[in-house]
Design a protein around this motif. Sequence first.
Motif, short mmCIF file in Angstrom:
data_model
loop_
_atom_site.label_atom_id
_atom_site.label_comp_id
_atom_site.label_asym_id
_atom_site.label_seq_id
_atom_site.Cartn_x
_atom_site.Cartn_y
_atom_site.Cartn_z
N ASP A 18 0.77 -1.17 0.01
CA ASP A 18 0.16 0.03 -0.13
C ASP A 18 0.78 1.26 0.22
O ASP A 18 1.75 1.47 0.67
CB ASP A 18 -0.69 -0.18 1.15
CG ASP A 18 -2.14 -0.65 1.11
OD1 ASP A 18 -2.56 -1.08 -0.16
OD2 ASP A 18 -2.94 -0.89 2.08
N ARG A 19 0.44 2.14 -0.80
CA ARG A 19 1.07 3.41 -0.83
C ARG A 19 0.67 4.33 0.39
O ARG A 19 -0.20 4.08 1.00
CB ARG A 19 0.94 4.11 -2.09
CG ARG A 19 1.39 3.76 -3.25
CD ARG A 19 2.82 3.88 -3.41
NE ARG A 19 3.39 3.35 -4.70
CZ ARG A 19 4.80 3.05 -4.79
NH1 ARG A 19 5.57 2.88 -3.84
NH2 ARG A 19 5.18 2.69 -5.92
N ARG A 20 1.61 5.33 0.56
CA ARG A 20 1.11 6.23 1.51
C ARG A 20 -0.10 7.09 1.55
O ARG A 20 -0.89 7.05 2.54
CB ARG A 20 2.43 7.20 1.74
CG ARG A 20 3.57 7.02 2.23
CD ARG A 20 4.72 8.03 2.01
NE ARG A 20 5.14 8.36 0.65
CZ ARG A 20 6.04 9.10 0.47
NH1 ARG A 20 6.99 9.80 1.51
NH2 ARG A 20 6.20 9.49 -1.00
N GLY A 21 -0.61 7.25 0.23
CA GLY A 21 -1.83 7.78 0.21
C GLY A 21 -3.01 6.89 0.51
O GLY A 21 -4.09 7.56 0.79
N ARG A 22 -2.85 5.69 0.74
CA ARG A 22 -3.68 4.87 0.77
C ARG A 22 -3.83 4.51 2.31
O ARG A 22 -4.97 4.28 2.98
CB ARG A 22 -3.54 3.33 0.00
CG ARG A 22 -4.13 3.64 -1.30
CD ARG A 22 -4.54 2.37 -2.05
NE ARG A 22 -5.66 1.81 -1.70
CZ ARG A 22 -6.83 1.92 -1.89
NH1 ARG A 22 -7.38 3.08 -2.44
NH2 ARG A 22 -7.83 1.22 -1.28
#
Length: 193
Positions: A18-22
């Motif tokens: 998972d990316r930071r934005g998620r």
Amino acid sequence: MSAVWGGFRRLADFRGRDRRGRFWPYALVVAVLLYVGMAAAMVPTMSGVFEEAARYAAENPEQVTVTAGPGHYSVQIHDPEAQLMPDMSGLFWAVRMVFVVAGVLLAAAVTRRLHDTGRAGWWGLPPLLFAAIASILFPTVMEQMMQSEEVAVAPFLLLLANNMLYLASLIGLIVLLCLKGASGPNRYGPEPG
């Protein structure tokens, strides 16, 4: 909102990245829920403390100094023999349950976020371990302080050291969770979109 709902849908999915934005919108919602849960756990006990102090003040006005004014109300009890502290064991169990729920809600999301940085999910465990130790030590230290005039120094210092290690491990984990994810595929899967 899709990141938040995605986090709840993937509660048991420890695979992938998972990316930071998620991750961060979901983690912040869980943190808010944690604080709401803590407040809900503390309100009944603290209300009992205030009610008991007010009752004692009404029954023993010679032992009490009450100060009231705009925005504040204080009851100072001068009787060292007064036993006003309620049983805190229910509060301690409620706080433990709030932390367990928060751990369950965050475990998979933290693991996926760590995977995105190329790290194993085990990096997320130290804060949980220190929080669990604190949940055992704190009630013990509080009970010893309530039953004796003297503070048991060894358990207090152990709790203090544990809490410092908890904070250090939590800060370290937050730093890892803030790092940019690896470019391209890594051993945990393809780069998330």
